[in-house]
Design a protein around this motif. Sequence first.
Motif: not given
Length: 385
Positions: A141, A188, A186
Amino acid sequence: MTQENGRGEGARADDDATTGRGGRWRRLTGDRRGRLLLAGGAALVLLAAGTTTSWATGSWPFPEDERYCWGSWRENSGPGFLGDGAFIDDNGSRSSTETAPTPARPTGTCTVAIDTGYTDGDGDDVKKATKVTVVYGPAPKDAEKRMSWLADLLGDGTAPMPDRLPGTVNGGKGLLVLPKRCDTADGRPTTVTLTSSSSQAWNGGSLASSSGLGGMRSVTALLVAAANAGMERAGCADGEPLRTSSPVLRLPEKEERYGANMCRIPGLTVDEVAGRDLEYRVGAVTRDLQSCAVRNWRGSADFYTAVMVAEPRLSALFDGATGTRAPAPGWRGTGTFTNAYKVVRADCAGRPATFLMHDMSERDATAFTNGVTQRLGCPPVAPRA
């Protein structure tokens, strides 16, 4: 789980192994120690059919040997590190640890480790340790960690995976981006990565050596098999497993020493004194992927890495890190420049291209991006010198 007393002759060197220490290893194999270190994985003839290859899926009538990496790899089949050829002089052990992904926790790892050795003609004990690790999970992240992770996996002489699979491989590692249905909440992408390391050590010295992975085609098959098993465990498989049957694009050359233009990019130069200790490796040169890795061969340390990615799923690994404005005056597109990395994304020949320059000065980043855009036939991304 440990397999003792592996049988078979000392394995042969993996012709496609491309570790950062490869150039140094080849230079040292002329002495007595080097000649003793030509151990590695036996060559593998891959039959390209079905999900990946038969040794990976376990469809051959092998005996019930040990399985690894969530059941996707089978002992005594395929590349050298899985077979008896991993052991020297009937001596050694193979062990495995793994944590499988689940729908509630879609991350996992598996590691296969081989320890073996022999006594040389001078009575010295030589020990070889090999470790192959697969990680299932999302890209990091944190942007700086992600750029370092991508530079390591995409650089150093990588080629695109065949059959339009969104990934890259070389003889010692690989990266495969899974379908969008496996993305995190999210956004990814989830990936499967394979890395390997192997070294031989004796009293007073050590040296990197081949991991016995069998070359780029074998690494591709290992990754695809692990990815299919991981998606099943994580609950994002859709009944159509990933498949590969085509050969991997061959890379243009092995490491090269310092020259007028590093990585054959006009204007990408270093002074002659610094250049004496440098070597570089050019990866694939395609519309989807281009890479350049330069390292100090004396210390096997990265000097810089530069990559261009245009394949959509690979490019998605950079989402969120390229900013919303030009990274510096005169640059086209959007990007971010830090002390550790420079990343920029811009339209090139009708589609977005992302450029990552890790540990690279702005001057060298300018030379790399403009050299690649010239190859691709699109306007420069960096300001002209």
